[in-house]
Motif scaffolding. Structure first.
Motif, PDB file in Angstrom:
ATOM      1  N   UNK A   8      33.375  39.232  46.606  1.00  0.00           N
ATOM      2  CA  UNK A   8      31.644  39.281  46.920  1.00  0.00           C
ATOM      3  C   UNK A   8      32.008  41.061  48.057  1.00  0.00           C
ATOM      4  N   UNK A   9      33.319  40.404  48.157  1.00  0.00           N
ATOM      5  CA  UNK A   9      33.936  42.086  49.389  1.00  0.00           C
ATOM      6  C   UNK A   9      33.482  43.264  48.572  1.00  0.00           C
ATOM      7  N   UNK A  10      32.766  43.936  48.359  1.00  0.00           N
ATOM      8  CA  UNK A  10      32.225  45.279  47.591  1.00  0.00           C
ATOM      9  C   UNK A  10      33.835  45.753  47.676  1.00  0.00           C
ATOM     10  N   UNK A  11      33.715  46.645  48.940  1.00  0.00           N
ATOM     11  CA  UNK A  11      35.501  47.264  48.975  1.00  0.00           C
ATOM     12  C   UNK A  11      36.627  47.000  48.984  1.00  0.00           C
ATOM     13  N   UNK A  12      36.890  45.434  48.885  1.00  0.00           N
ATOM     14  CA  UNK A  12      38.063  44.537  48.631  1.00  0.00           C
ATOM     15  C   UNK A  12      38.023  44.619  47.222  1.00  0.00           C
ATOM     16  N   UNK A  16      40.629  46.750  44.910  1.00  0.00           N
ATOM     17  CA  UNK A  16      41.397  46.066  44.199  1.00  0.00           C
ATOM     18  C   UNK A  16      41.621  46.502  42.571  1.00  0.00           C
ATOM     19  N   UNK A  53      35.658  32.479  49.516  1.00  0.00           N
ATOM     20  CA  UNK A  53      33.802  32.629  49.962  1.00  0.00           C
ATOM     21  C   UNK A  53      33.782  32.842  48.840  1.00  0.00           C
ATOM     22  N   UNK A  55      28.899  34.070  47.742  1.00  0.00           N
ATOM     23  CA  UNK A  55      27.957  33.503  47.675  1.00  0.00           C
ATOM     24  C   UNK A  55      27.027  33.275  46.616  1.00  0.00           C
ATOM     25  N   UNK A  56      26.210  32.367  46.618  1.00  0.00           N
ATOM     26  CA  UNK A  56      25.490  31.845  45.390  1.00  0.00           C
ATOM     27  C   UNK A  56      26.332  30.343  45.207  1.00  0.00           C
ATOM     28  N   UNK A  81      40.602  34.383  53.268  1.00  0.00           N
ATOM     29  CA  UNK A  81      40.923  35.077  55.525  1.00  0.00           C
ATOM     30  C   UNK A  81      40.926  33.538  55.820  1.00  0.00           C
ATOM     31  N   UNK A  82      40.588  32.466  54.684  1.00  0.00           N
ATOM     32  CA  UNK A  82      41.402  31.035  55.470  1.00  0.00           C
ATOM     33  C   UNK A  82      42.554  30.236  55.663  1.00  0.00           C
ATOM     34  N   UNK A  83      43.249  30.576  56.836  1.00  0.00           N
ATOM     35  CA  UNK A  83      44.206  30.082  56.240  1.00  0.00           C
ATOM     36  C   UNK A  83      44.530  28.904  57.152  1.00  0.00           C
ATOM     37  N   UNK A  87      42.996  23.922  54.563  1.00  0.00           N
ATOM     38  CA  UNK A  87      42.223  25.183  52.971  1.00  0.00           C
ATOM     39  C   UNK A  87      43.000  26.044  51.793  1.00  0.00           C
ATOM     40  N   UNK A 101      46.688  34.900  51.422  1.00  0.00           N
ATOM     41  CA  UNK A 101      45.508  34.944  52.383  1.00  0.00           C
ATOM     42  C   UNK A 101      45.402  36.388  53.282  1.00  0.00           C
ATOM     43  N   UNK A 102      44.420  37.042  53.048  1.00  0.00           N
ATOM     44  CA  UNK A 102      43.907  38.510  53.089  1.00  0.00           C
ATOM     45  C   UNK A 102      44.319  38.424  55.005  1.00  0.00           C
TER      46      UNK A 102
ATOM     47  N   UNK B 124      38.555  33.555  62.109  1.00  0.00           N
ATOM     48  CA  UNK B 124      39.442  34.717  60.861  1.00  0.00           C
ATOM     49  C   UNK B 124      38.704  34.974  59.853  1.00  0.00           C
ATOM     50  N   UNK B 137      42.133  49.151  50.750  1.00  0.00           N
ATOM     51  CA  UNK B 137      42.129  50.150  49.840  1.00  0.00           C
ATOM     52  C   UNK B 137      43.434  51.037  50.735  1.00  0.00           C
TER      53      UNK B 137
END
Lengths: 228, 336
Positions: A8-12, A16, A53, A55-56, A81-83, A87, A101-102, B124, B137
């Motif tokens: 959902x993160x537009x830029x990532x 990618x 994670x 949305x929706x 992003x949760x490590x 998780x 993990x991001x 985090x 990026x």
């Protein structure tokens, strides 16, 4: 090879997709859980890269669980992003094959994708596919016939990669389109013919005694070694 | 996590029971000593009384002494078994109560630990996501051998955006972590302070085709001007972010008794009732804002608003507006 990227993160997602496309993968993007689930359940995919994670109604865990419940065993690489250990365990227990993990290194993502899409009989350390006297180097994206190195364009590489992962199986043009191009690409069967012709020019034409790309009339194509 | 707590509860229970058992043992042996002494004396007295009443019979001294001893021993044995039974009951009930008590004692610790865990996990996520954006990026761009100057410019602009996000988040987190020491309080004219504030937000509202309606009483308030304007700013900013197009935001302030009531309300999308309680939690974001990636927020504003209100000696709460459309924030502050 066709990947679904659920992020959902537009830029990532965009970065990618761009990076993976330039590595020869056909990439579909789903930007929320519902689209992601629909695509994961219905599209012919070779790998799903799934953000945890979302949305929706469905998050990454729910999507992978649904996939496994419906017996869709496409490899899933989960991003998060949760490590916390809990998780990671939750993700793997739900049916994901790997976890990253991001923020992660793009190189590592590529390596993990190669591992997840490695066929079971291909366990050696070098990332390559082999069939008969034909080798496809997945890292340098070149083909080898015997000792001759053959440069390939990105699409030719993706096409040969798909054929070599399914040797001696007749693949229809539709199947080829679905695994070599992404959802947005508007590809006609003629395009497949054109690409097959280009590939044939490179890997079969210069070697008159032995051919690999076979046309199966009325069905499609097949990678098979034929000695003339 | 759960295991840590259940083992801690068990250990605490065992400790309580051991202490209880020691006290019981001490107490019982004290009672036993006291009571057996009493038995001894009573039986002696009885023997003497017996002899007095039946004086004519000559009873063998030795025999009567034997009899007395046997009786006294029996009485002691009865006492012993009763004490044992009583002790067992006390320890049994005590163990049960200890378990309950231990659980209750540890509950707040567990809660706060869980809150801490949730905070770390949320933090985090919020901190890593912009970093992940930037890293991916940059790495993807660096792999591109034909990267144009234009691409590079776009990349830098996008990275800068993420840096700004990280910066504001860092500022907010530090502001939350700092023990807020408000500066001097002064007597201020509320309508003037609000007018200055509203001007800034009015432009933004117009740009987003939203309406900002202001209704502030002309009153004087003895408070810290900076904190109050920051507080109102956060609420207006929040409404501007989440209420959505064509919505109306209302800012009202009036005197009620000796308190100042400030309302910031909108008729926007609102949030589910169940989430009203967590709206002031750090990193709380409603699903609405998660779904809409254009909304740049990381769920710290309202936590800061809550902290500011506390520091100003007031209260803040959030309710759903009429017909469940939008949210009403109500702040109550002392006037003096």
């Amino acid at each position: 090879m066709r990947l679904l990227l659920v992020e959902d993160e537009y830029k990532i997602a965009n970065a990618l997709a761009r990076g993976l496309s330039s590595e020869g993968y056909a990439v579909d993007i789903a930007r929320n859980g519902d689209d992601g689930l629909a695509a994961a359940l219905n599209d012919p995919l070779d790998l799903v890269v799934l953000d945890r994670m979302l949305p929706g109604g469905y998050d990454g865990i729910a999507i992978v669980r649904q996939m496994r419940e419906q017996n869709i065993m496409t490899p899933v690489l989960m991003l998060t992003a949760k490590d916390a250990v809990s998780d990671r365990v939750a993700g793997l227990d739900a049916g994901a094959d790997d976890y990253l993990v991001k923020p992660f290194a793009f190189e590592e993502l590529l390596a993990r994708i190669r591992v997840l899409t490695r066929s079971s009989d291909q366990k050696e350390s070098t990332p390559e596919l082999r069939y008969g006297g034909l080798t496809l180097d997945l890292k340098s994206k070149t083909a080898l016939r015997g000792l001759d190195r053959i440069d390939l364009s990105l699409k030719e590489f993706t096409l040969l990669d798909y054929l070599m992962r399914n040797p001696e199986i007749v693949l229809s043009k539709q199947q080829i389109i679905e695994h070599v191009w992404n959802y947005d690409a508007d590809i006609l069967p003629n395009t497949v013919e054109a690409f097959i012709a280009m590939l044939r020019n490179k890997i079969d034409k210069p070697y008159p005694d032995e051919s690999y790309l076979q046309t199966v009339r009325g069905f499609g194509y097949k990678l098979e070694r034929q000695v003339k | 996590m759960n295991r840590i707590f259940s083992s801690a509860i068990m250990r605490l229970t065992v400790l309580y029971v051991i202490v209880l058992a020691c006290v019981c043992l001490l107490f019982s042996s004290f009672i036993y000593a006291l009571a057996s002494n009493e038995i001894e004396q009573t039986s002696r007295r009885q023997v003497v009384g017996f002899r007095g009443a039946l004086g004519r019979f000559i009873i063998d001294e030795v025999e009567s002494e034997e009899l007395r001893k046997i009786e006294a021993n029996e009485a002691r044995a009865r006492l012993k078994s009763k004490l044992l039974l009583g002790n067992l009951a006390v320890i049994g009930i005590g163990a049960l109560l200890s378990f309950r008590f231990a659980k209750k004692t540890l509950a707040p610790v567990e809660d706060s630990l869980r809150a801490q865990e949730r905070f770390t996990s949320d933090a985090s996520h919020e901190l890593r996501t912009p970093l992940a954006s930037m890293r991916t990026e940059i790495e993807v761009a660096l792999r591109d051998k034909k990267l144009s100057a234009n691409d590079a410019r776009e990349l830098l602009a996008s990275n800068l955006e993420e840096v700004l996000t990280l910066q504001s988040m860092t500022d907010n987190l530090l502001s939350l972590a700092r023990n807020r020491e408000l500066g001097d309080k002064k007597l201020i004219e509320l309508d003037r302070l609000m007018a200055k504030l509203v001007k800034k937000h009015q432009q933004r509202a117009k740009k987003q085709s939203m309406k900002l309606v202001v209704d502030v009483e002309k009153i004087k308030v003895y408070t810290n001007a900076n904190a109050l304007s920051q507080l109102i700013s956060i609420l207006l900013d929040n409404s501007l972010k989440y209420a959505g197009k064509e919505s109306t935001i209302q800012l009202a302030a009036r005197k009620v008794g000796d308190r100042l009531h400030v309302n910031v309300s909108d008729d926007g999308v609102g949030i589910p009732v169940a989430e009203l309680g967590s709206i002031f939690d750090r990193f709380y974001k409603s699903d609405v804002s998660r779904t809409n990636s254009r909304i740049k927020g990381h769920g710290l504003g309202l936590s800061i608003a809550k902290q500011l209100t506390d520091a100003l000696g007031g209260t803040i709460r959030a309710d759903l507006a009429r017909k469940n459309k939008g949210i009403v924030f109500t702040i109550e502050l002392p006037l003096l």
